[in-house]
Design a protein around this motif. Structure first.
Motif, mmCIF file in Angstrom:
data_model
loop_
_atom_site.group_PDB
_atom_site.id
_atom_site.type_symbol
_atom_site.label_atom_id
_atom_site.label_comp_id
_atom_site.label_asym_id
_atom_site.label_seq_id
_atom_site.Cartn_x
_atom_site.Cartn_y
_atom_site.Cartn_z
ATOM 1 N N GLN A 1 0.346 0.666 -9.263
ATOM 2 C CA GLN A 1 1.059 -0.589 -9.494
ATOM 3 C C GLN A 1 1.973 -0.472 -10.708
ATOM 4 N N ALA A 2 3.001 -1.285 -10.706
ATOM 5 C CA ALA A 2 3.913 -1.316 -11.856
ATOM 6 C C ALA A 2 3.107 -1.571 -13.136
ATOM 7 N N GLY A 3 3.459 -0.830 -14.171
ATOM 8 C CA GLY A 3 2.741 -0.918 -15.431
ATOM 9 C C GLY A 3 1.618 0.085 -15.561
ATOM 10 N N GLY A 4 1.288 0.759 -14.469
ATOM 11 C CA GLY A 4 0.216 1.726 -14.470
ATOM 12 C C GLY A 4 0.649 3.088 -14.976
ATOM 13 N N SER A 5 -0.278 4.043 -14.866
ATOM 14 C CA SER A 5 -0.050 5.394 -15.401
ATOM 15 C C SER A 5 -0.464 6.453 -14.394
ATOM 16 N N LEU A 6 0.169 7.588 -14.500
ATOM 17 C CA LEU A 6 -0.193 8.788 -13.743
ATOM 18 C C LEU A 6 0.079 9.998 -14.621
ATOM 19 N N LYS A 7 -0.640 11.078 -14.342
ATOM 20 C CA LYS A 7 -0.376 12.332 -15.039
ATOM 21 C C LYS A 7 -0.173 13.429 -14.000
ATOM 22 N N LEU A 8 1.010 13.999 -13.990
ATOM 23 C CA LEU A 8 1.347 15.056 -13.055
ATOM 24 C C LEU A 8 1.083 16.418 -13.684
ATOM 25 N N SER A 9 0.763 17.377 -12.829
ATOM 26 C CA SER A 9 0.569 18.757 -13.277
ATOM 27 C C SER A 9 1.433 19.681 -12.437
ATOM 28 N N CYS A 10 1.836 20.767 -13.038
ATOM 29 C CA CYS A 10 2.594 21.800 -12.324
ATOM 30 C C CYS A 10 2.057 23.149 -12.753
ATOM 31 N N ALA A 11 1.451 23.848 -11.821
ATOM 32 C CA ALA A 11 0.958 25.200 -12.081
ATOM 33 C C ALA A 11 1.993 26.203 -11.586
ATOM 34 N N ALA A 12 2.289 27.155 -12.431
ATOM 35 C CA ALA A 12 3.287 28.166 -12.075
ATOM 36 C C ALA A 12 2.673 29.559 -12.181
ATOM 37 N N SER A 13 3.299 30.492 -11.510
ATOM 38 C CA SER A 13 2.873 31.874 -11.676
ATOM 39 C C SER A 13 3.210 32.324 -13.097
ATOM 40 N N ALA A 14 2.463 33.284 -13.581
ATOM 41 C CA ALA A 14 2.702 33.754 -14.944
ATOM 42 C C ALA A 14 4.122 34.276 -15.107
ATOM 43 N N PHE B 1 7.376 8.366 -20.782
ATOM 44 C CA PHE B 1 6.898 9.639 -20.245
ATOM 45 C C PHE B 1 6.755 10.648 -21.379
ATOM 46 N N THR B 2 5.761 11.541 -21.229
ATOM 47 C CA THR B 2 5.557 12.614 -22.201
ATOM 48 C C THR B 2 5.344 13.915 -21.455
ATOM 49 N N ILE B 3 6.145 14.905 -21.779
ATOM 50 C CA ILE B 3 5.995 16.225 -21.176
ATOM 51 C C ILE B 3 5.231 17.121 -22.144
ATOM 52 N N ASN C 1 -0.612 28.384 -17.773
ATOM 53 C CA ASN C 1 0.660 28.433 -17.025
ATOM 54 C C ASN C 1 0.937 27.084 -16.344
ATOM 55 N N THR C 2 0.724 26.023 -17.076
ATOM 56 C CA THR C 2 0.804 24.675 -16.503
ATOM 57 C C THR C 2 1.599 23.751 -17.414
ATOM 58 N N ILE C 3 2.421 22.922 -16.800
ATOM 59 C CA ILE C 3 3.054 21.837 -17.546
ATOM 60 C C ILE C 3 2.571 20.509 -16.985
ATOM 61 N N TYR C 4 2.719 19.473 -17.784
ATOM 62 C CA TYR C 4 2.238 18.143 -17.431
ATOM 63 C C TYR C 4 3.339 17.114 -17.666
ATOM 64 N N LEU C 5 3.220 16.011 -16.971
ATOM 65 C CA LEU C 5 4.079 14.865 -17.225
ATOM 66 C C LEU C 5 3.195 13.628 -17.213
ATOM 67 N N GLU C 6 2.964 13.090 -18.383
ATOM 68 C CA GLU C 6 2.190 11.856 -18.490
ATOM 69 C C GLU C 6 3.153 10.684 -18.394
ATOM 70 N N MET C 7 2.904 9.828 -17.423
ATOM 71 C CA MET C 7 3.811 8.724 -17.150
ATOM 72 C C MET C 7 3.091 7.405 -17.370
ATOM 73 N N ASN C 8 3.587 6.611 -18.275
ATOM 74 C CA ASN C 8 3.016 5.300 -18.583
ATOM 75 C C ASN C 8 4.045 4.207 -18.301
ATOM 76 N N SER C 9 3.558 2.993 -18.228
ATOM 77 C CA SER C 9 4.430 1.835 -17.984
ATOM 78 C C SER C 9 5.357 2.098 -16.803
ATOM 79 N N LEU C 10 4.786 2.566 -15.732
ATOM 80 C CA LEU C 10 5.587 2.938 -14.576
ATOM 81 C C LEU C 10 6.292 1.730 -13.973
ATOM 82 N N LYS C 11 7.480 1.992 -13.443
ATOM 83 C CA LYS C 11 8.310 0.969 -12.834
ATOM 84 C C LYS C 11 8.598 1.351 -11.393
ATOM 85 N N PRO C 12 8.902 0.379 -10.544
ATOM 86 C CA PRO C 12 9.235 0.713 -9.155
ATOM 87 C C PRO C 12 10.369 1.737 -9.056
#
Length: 121
Positions: free
Chosen positions: A13-26, A68-70, A77-88
């Motif tokens: 829902q709008a206003g919520g949060s998610l955290k994305l991950s991306c695993a890559a080869s070395a 958002f915070t990267i 070998n991973t990056i993240y994207l923390e997403m807060n206060s999400l909007k449509p």
């Protein structure tokens, strides 16, 4: 060859949060700036955020600054994207990729499958 795998998307829902991950080869990850991009339905893929190899100097597209915070974990070998206060308008498929240093451009034409983020009202 670039190898990337995104995860962590979902419906929130709008206003919520998610955290994305991306695993890559070395080989893909080591020594490279990494970033997140997104593509909304009917729109071109756009830059979201990037971070350099040492984890410093993150930069963001204007619309996500302060929300958002990267980050990256070079031991995994991973990056993240923390997403807060999400909007449509954040609804999109999110992709990671290597990034041209200090630019908002992907360094590779090879993309992963992406992860869907859907933000409802």
């Amino acid at each position: 060859q670039v190898q990337l795998g995104e995860s962590g998307g979902g419906l929130v829902q709008a206003g919520g949060s998610l955290k994305l991950s991306c695993a890559a080869s070395a080989r893909t990850f080591r020594g490279n700036a990494m970033g997140w991009f997104r593509q909304a339905p009917g729109k071109e893929r756009e830059f979201v955020a990037a971070i350099n190899w040492l984890g410093g100097s993150p930069y963001y597209t204007e619309s996500v600054k302060g929300r958002f915070t990267i980050s990256r974990d070079n031991s995994k070998n991973t990056i993240y994207l923390e997403m807060n206060s999400l909007k449509p308008e954040d609804t999109a498929v999110y992709y990671c990729n290597t990034v041209v240093a200090n630019r908002r451009l992907p360094a590779s034409r090879v993309w992963g499958q992406g992860t869907q983020v859907t933000v409802s009202l």
